[in-house]
Design a protein around this motif. Structure first.
Motif, PDB file in Angstrom:
ATOM      1  N   ASP A   1      -6.068 -43.119 -39.920  1.00 37.68           N
ATOM      2  CA  ASP A   1      -5.466 -43.569 -41.222  1.00 37.68           C
ATOM      3  C   ASP A   1      -6.315 -43.830 -42.439  1.00 37.68           C
ATOM      4  O   ASP A   1      -7.642 -43.867 -41.942  1.00 37.68           O
ATOM      5  N   TYR A   2      -5.975 -44.029 -43.631  1.00 38.02           N
ATOM      6  CA  TYR A   2      -6.960 -44.241 -44.539  1.00 38.02           C
ATOM      7  C   TYR A   2      -8.007 -45.522 -44.299  1.00 38.02           C
ATOM      8  O   TYR A   2      -7.373 -46.272 -44.007  1.00 38.02           O
ATOM      9  N   PRO A   3      -9.121 -45.443 -44.743  1.00 41.20           N
ATOM     10  CA  PRO A   3      -9.858 -46.921 -44.311  1.00 41.20           C
ATOM     11  C   PRO A   3      -9.440 -47.792 -45.366  1.00 41.20           C
ATOM     12  O   PRO A   3      -9.077 -47.616 -46.367  1.00 41.20           O
ATOM     13  N   GLU A   4      -9.588 -48.859 -44.871  1.00 47.05           N
ATOM     14  CA  GLU A   4      -8.959 -50.115 -45.802  1.00 47.05           C
ATOM     15  C   GLU A   4     -10.006 -50.645 -46.594  1.00 47.05           C
ATOM     16  O   GLU A   4     -11.124 -50.635 -46.170  1.00 47.05           O
ATOM     17  N   ASN A   5      -9.668 -50.828 -47.652  1.00 47.19           N
ATOM     18  CA  ASN A   5     -10.692 -51.231 -48.900  1.00 47.19           C
ATOM     19  C   ASN A   5     -10.025 -52.423 -49.625  1.00 47.19           C
ATOM     20  O   ASN A   5      -9.315 -51.979 -50.504  1.00 47.19           O
ATOM     21  N   PRO A   6     -10.209 -53.529 -49.222  1.00 43.90           N
ATOM     22  CA  PRO A   6      -9.597 -54.634 -49.865  1.00 43.90           C
ATOM     23  C   PRO A   6      -9.923 -54.858 -51.405  1.00 43.90           C
ATOM     24  O   PRO A   6      -8.850 -55.293 -52.240  1.00 43.90           O
ATOM     25  N   ALA A   7     -11.105 -54.179 -51.791  1.00 42.73           N
ATOM     26  CA  ALA A   7     -11.406 -54.402 -53.174  1.00 42.73           C
ATOM     27  C   ALA A   7     -10.586 -53.433 -53.983  1.00 42.73           C
ATOM     28  O   ALA A   7     -10.500 -53.753 -55.322  1.00 42.73           O
ATOM     29  N   THR A   8     -10.112 -52.676 -53.524  1.00 44.27           N
ATOM     30  CA  THR A   8      -9.092 -51.467 -54.172  1.00 44.27           C
ATOM     31  C   THR A   8      -7.783 -51.321 -53.935  1.00 44.27           C
ATOM     32  O   THR A   8      -6.773 -50.857 -54.560  1.00 44.27           O
ATOM     33  N   ALA A   9      -7.325 -52.249 -52.765  1.00 46.98           N
ATOM     34  CA  ALA A   9      -6.011 -52.201 -52.190  1.00 46.98           C
ATOM     35  C   ALA A   9      -5.060 -52.493 -53.315  1.00 46.98           C
ATOM     36  O   ALA A   9      -5.297 -53.250 -54.047  1.00 46.98           O
ATOM     37  N   PRO A  10      -3.754 -52.084 -53.375  1.00 40.74           N
ATOM     38  CA  PRO A  10      -3.252 -50.961 -52.642  1.00 40.74           C
ATOM     39  C   PRO A  10      -3.602 -49.555 -52.726  1.00 40.74           C
ATOM     40  O   PRO A  10      -3.281 -48.660 -52.212  1.00 40.74           O
TER      41      PRO A  10
ATOM     42  N   SER B   1      -5.709 -47.978 -61.650  1.00 43.42           N
ATOM     43  CA  SER B   1      -6.853 -48.260 -61.294  1.00 43.42           C
ATOM     44  C   SER B   1      -7.748 -49.049 -62.700  1.00 43.42           C
ATOM     45  O   SER B   1      -8.425 -49.972 -62.513  1.00 43.42           O
ATOM     46  N   GLY B   2      -7.524 -48.397 -63.750  1.00 40.93           N
ATOM     47  CA  GLY B   2      -7.870 -49.093 -65.051  1.00 40.93           C
ATOM     48  C   GLY B   2      -7.411 -50.465 -65.145  1.00 40.93           C
ATOM     49  O   GLY B   2      -8.041 -51.338 -65.635  1.00 40.93           O
ATOM     50  N   PHE B   3      -6.122 -50.805 -64.776  1.00 44.72           N
ATOM     51  CA  PHE B   3      -5.525 -52.072 -64.912  1.00 44.72           C
ATOM     52  C   PHE B   3      -6.311 -53.102 -64.085  1.00 44.72           C
ATOM     53  O   PHE B   3      -6.610 -54.249 -64.563  1.00 44.72           O
ATOM     54  N   ILE B   4      -6.720 -52.756 -63.092  1.00 47.36           N
ATOM     55  CA  ILE B   4      -7.408 -53.760 -62.084  1.00 47.36           C
ATOM     56  C   ILE B   4      -9.038 -53.297 -62.272  1.00 47.36           C
ATOM     57  O   ILE B   4      -9.622 -54.159 -61.295  1.00 47.36           O
ATOM     58  N   LYS B   5      -9.352 -52.766 -63.185  1.00 43.89           N
ATOM     59  CA  LYS B   5     -10.944 -52.478 -63.363  1.00 43.89           C
ATOM     60  C   LYS B   5     -11.579 -51.861 -62.186  1.00 43.89           C
ATOM     61  O   LYS B   5     -12.569 -52.648 -62.040  1.00 43.89           O
ATOM     62  N   GLU B   6     -11.049 -51.124 -61.585  1.00 42.33           N
ATOM     63  CA  GLU B   6     -11.750 -50.584 -60.173  1.00 42.33           C
ATOM     64  C   GLU B   6     -11.661 -49.113 -60.515  1.00 42.33           C
ATOM     65  O   GLU B   6     -10.772 -48.429 -60.885  1.00 42.33           O
ATOM     66  N   SER B   7     -12.941 -48.656 -59.955  1.00 37.22           N
ATOM     67  CA  SER B   7     -12.619 -46.992 -59.795  1.00 37.22           C
ATOM     68  C   SER B   7     -12.485 -46.468 -58.541  1.00 37.22           C
ATOM     69  O   SER B   7     -12.975 -46.694 -57.386  1.00 37.22           O
ATOM     70  N   VAL B   8     -11.315 -45.849 -58.153  1.00 36.25           N
ATOM     71  CA  VAL B   8     -10.902 -45.218 -57.019  1.00 36.25           C
ATOM     72  C   VAL B   8     -10.614 -43.918 -57.222  1.00 36.25           C
ATOM     73  O   VAL B   8      -9.882 -43.464 -58.059  1.00 36.25           O
TER      74      VAL B   8
END
Lengths: 219, 381
Positions: free
Chosen positions: A193-202, A152-159
Motif C-alpha cells: 500500500d501507499y505509506p500513510e502520512n497524516p500530514a498530507t492525507a488524503p 496541495s496548495g490549499f492545504i499548504k503541503e508539498s506532496v
C-alpha cells in the motif's frame, strides 16, 4: 497464471516542466499528461506492441486524487463567474484520464478506473490480474497517477506528483508475440500500500509507493 | 481435467431511487408508469427516510445495502466477503460545500482540512465498510456510467477466482453542483422526463440513488451473471462512437462469454439515456450484434432517470425483478420511435418471461460494459 513484465515507465512533475507537450494535448490536465507520458514510456520498451495486440490489451488506471484539481477549478469558476465550463466538467470526471489515454493510444480493449485510497497499488494490480486470469484481456497496462497541485496548495503541503505504468502480459501470450525472454512479474514485490502520512492525507505521494520504486530500480 | 468455473448468482437486491427506498417501490412505479423525475432531475425524496440525511450518499448506501442483504439472507458481511462500490460522486456533496465555503473565505483552513479529508470517492467506501462492519477485500470503481456494470462483473470474477466467497456490489450516486451544472454545460439535460429512442428525445435526466446486489456461487438464485464484456471507444471524451463500434464489441463479448449466440438474447435492457447520440449509437450497435434476429430493446430511464455510476446496478436490479415477474418492460416516454434507430421496441409491457437479458451501459471516456443476466430456468446445473 504466469505474468511477465513487458515494459515500465514513469513520469514526474519535474518531467512535466521540460516535457514538450504535443499541441493536441492542449486541453489535457496534469494527470492526463503524466499518465499518458508514463504509458508512452512503458510502451516504448516494446515498440509496435499496441499495433499488434490492441483489442487484447486492457488498461487499469488508479488515482486517489483523480481529477479533483479540475473539479476545484470547475467549482471556482462556477462560484465566481457563474459559468459552468464544459471542458472543465468533462476533464473533472475521475475516469477522464483513462478516456484521454485510450484515445491517444487508440486502446479499444477494456479500461477500468479505480480509486482505492492507500490500497491503490494493490487494487490496481489485483484488478489487472483478475482481468488477465478471467481472459478479459491478455495484456494489461497498469497505471498509477497522482496529480494534486491545486489541492496541495490549499492545504499548504508539498506532496509530490507523478505517474507510473507497467505493462503486464500472460507469459504464453507474450511468447506468442515474440517476447520470450521477459522477466516474470512477481506480484508480491509490487503491491504494498501507499505509506500513510497524516500530514498530507488524503493526498498521497506516488514516489513513496513500492510500485514506483520498483520502476526506479529498473531504470 | 479443468475445473468448471462456478455459476455466479444474484441472490439479493436493494435500491434507493427517486421512486422510493426499496426495490418494491422501484417495481411498483414501473408497473404504475410513474416517473420519479421532476424538473428534469430524479432526486431521492428526503421524506423516505425518517429525517433528511446529513450524508445522502452514505444514507442511500446503507439503506440499500441492508435491503439487499436481508433479501439474500445475509446476516452480516464476513472477512472473506467482498465489497465493490461504483460511484462518480461519493462524498462530493460534503466536499463541494466545504470547498465553496473555503474559497470564499468563510471556512477556516483547519475546518476545511477536516472536511477535505472526506473528499475522495474512496471515503464513501470506507464509511460504508464501517457501517456494515466489513473487513474484507474492497475497491471503488469510477469508470463513469459503466462503473457498476463493471463492478458486477468484477464481483463475479472475485468469486470465481476465490478472492472472496461472496460479494456485495453497489452503485451509489448523488446529485451535486459538479454533475448537475456540468451536464447542463454540455447541453445534455432535458427538463422533461427523458424520451429514450424517441424522434423528439432531447436529453437525459440526471438522478441519484443507490443499488446493491448480493453475488454468490451456489445452486441457484434470482438470476445468474452468465456473461460480461468490456470495450473502449477510443473516440471522444464524452460522446459515444457514432456507429456504436465499442458498444457492439462489449455486447458481443458478453454474449460469447455466456456461451450464447445473439439470437439467444430475449431482451436488451439498453443504456438508452434519451440523449441524441447515445440512443443512436447503441441502437446501431444492437443492430450490428443481432442482425435479423430482433430482440426487444427498451430503456427505463424515463422512470428513474440516469444515475450515472449507479445506473448499471439499479437497472440490473429492475431487470432481475422484471425477469421474476415475467415481464419485458417497454420504454416509457417513447411515443414516436426514431426511424433511424433500427431496433424492436415493445409496444407495451409484455407478459413473457425473458431467459437471457443483455444489460448495457455506455460511459464517458468511451467505457462500455455489458452483462448477460439469465433466468434460473435457463441455467444448466
Amino acid at each position: 497464471m504466469k505474468l511477465v513484465l513487458l515494459g515500465h515507465g514513469r513520469f514526474t512533475s519535474a518531467d512535466l516542466e521540460v516535457y514538450q507537450t504535443p499541441p493536441q494535448w492542449r486541453k489535457a490536465t496534469r494527470n492526463m499528461i503524466m499518465a499518458t507520458a508514463s504509458i508512452e514510456r512503458a510502451l516504448g520498451k516494446v515498440p509496435g506492441f499496441i499495433d499488434r495486440a490492441n483489442e487484447d490489451t486492457g488498461l487499469v488506471l488508479g488515482s486517489s486524487s483523480g481529477e479533483l484539481d479540475t473539479s476545484s477549478e470547475f467549482l471556482i469558476t462556477l462560484d465566481r463567474m457563474k459559468v459552468a465550463r464544459p471542458l472543465l466538467f468533462q476533464n473533472s470526471l475521475h475516469n477522464a484520464t483513462t478516456g484521454f489515454a485510450s484515445i491517444h493510444f487508440r486502446l479499444t480493449g477494456p479500461t477500468f478506473s479505480i480509486s482505492s485510497g492507500l490500497q491503490m497499488p494493490r487494487e490496481t494490480l489485483l484488478m489487472a490480474q483478475a482481468l488477465l486470469e478471467d481472459g478479459v484481456c491478455r495484456a494489461c497496462l497498469v497505471t498509477l497517477v497522482e496529480g494534486h497541485r491545486l489541492l496541495s496548495g490549499f492545504i499548504k503541503e508539498s506532496v509530490d506528483e507523478g505517474a507510473a505504468t507497467v505493462l503486464l502480459a500472460e507469459a504464453e501470450f507474450a511468447a506468442s508475440l515474440g517476447y520470450e525472454s521477459t522477466p516474470e512479474f512477481i506480484m508480491a514485490d509490487w503491491i504494498a500500500d501507499y505509506p500513510e502520512n497524516p500530514a498530507t492525507a488524503p493526498l498521497v505521494a506516488i514516489s513513496g509507493s513500492q510500485f514506483y520504486r520498483q520502476i526506479v530500480e529498473r531504470e | 481435467m479443468t475445473e468448471r468455473p462456478p455459476q455466479i448468482w444474484i441472490t439479493g437486491l436493494g435500491a434507493v431511487s427517486c421512486l422510493g427506498n426499496s426495490v418494491e417501490d422501484l417495481w411498483s412505479a414501473a408497473a404504475d408508469e410513474r416517473t420519479g423525475v421532476t424538473d428534469g432531475l430524479g432526486r431521492v425524496p428526503d421524506d423516505i427516510f425518517m429525517e433528511a440525511p446529513a450524508n445522502r450518499a452514505l444514507a442511500f448506501a446503507v439503506h440499500a445495502a441492508r435491503e439487499a442483504m436481508r433479501h439474500a439472507g445475509w446476516s452480516r458481511l464476513n472477512p472473506d466477503d467482498g465489497l465493490i462500490v461504483a460511484t462518480t460522486t461519493g462524498f462530493f456533496l460534503q466536499w463541494d460545500r466545504a470547498f465553496s465555503e473555503f474559497v470564499n473565505e468563510r471556512l477556516p483552513i483547519d475546518e476545511f482540512r477536516r472536511d477535505f479529508l472526506n473528499q475522495p470517492l474512496m471515503q464513501l467506501n470506507v464509511a460504508l465498510g464501517k457501517a456494515l462492519d466489513h473487513r474484507g477485500p474492497s475497491t471503488v470503481l469510477t469508470s463513469a456510467c459503466s462503473a457498476s456494470t463493471q463492478a458486477l462483473a468484477l464481483g463475479a470474477m472475485w468469486i470465481k477466482q476465490k478472492r472472496v466467497k461472496r460479494c456485495l456490489v453497489a452503485g451509489v450516486e448523488v446529485i451535486c453542483d459538479l454533475t448537475a451544472e456540468g451536464f447542463r454545460s454540455l447541453q445534455l439535460l432535458s427538463r422533461e422526463p427523458a424520451k429514450p429512442f424517441d424522434v423528439a428525445r432531447r436529453g437525459i435526466n440526471l438522478s441519484e440513488g443507490a443499488a446493491f446486489l448480493c453475488l454468490e456461487s451456489g445452486d441457484g438464485g434470482l438470476a445468474a451473471v452468465s456473461g460480461y464484456g468490456f470495450s473502449t471507444d477510443a473516440f471522444h471524451m464524452t460522446g459515444p462512437h457514432p456507429e456504436g463500434h465499442g458498444s457492439y464489441r462489449a455486447m458481443n463479448q458478453a454474449v460469447r462469454s455466456a456461451g450464447l449466440r445473439p439470437e439467444d438474447i430475449d431482451w436488451v435492457h439498453a443504456h438508452g439515456t434519451g440523449s441524441i447520440q447515445n440512443d443512436m449509437s447503441e441502437g446501431l450497435a444492437v443492430k450490428s450484434l443481432c442482425g435479423e434476429h430482433r430482440p426487444y430493446v427498451s430503456s427505463t430511464k424515463w422512470l428513474h432517470g440516469h444515475s450515472l455510476a449507479a445506473s448499471g446496478a439499479l437497472e440490473s436490479a429492475l431487470v432481475v425483478r422484471a425477469m421474476h415477474e415475467g415481464f419485458v418492460l417497454k420504454t416509457r416516454g417513447l411515443t414516436n420511435p426514431d426511424p433511424q434507430i433500427p431496433v424492436l421496441h415493445p409496444k407495451s409491457d409484455l407478459k413473457v418471461s425473458p431467459g437471457h437479458v443483455l444489460k448495457n451501459t455506455l460511459g464517458f471516456g468511451g467505457a462500455n460494459a455489458s452483462l448477460v443476466l439469465s433466468h434460473p430456468r435457463t441455467v444448466r446445473a
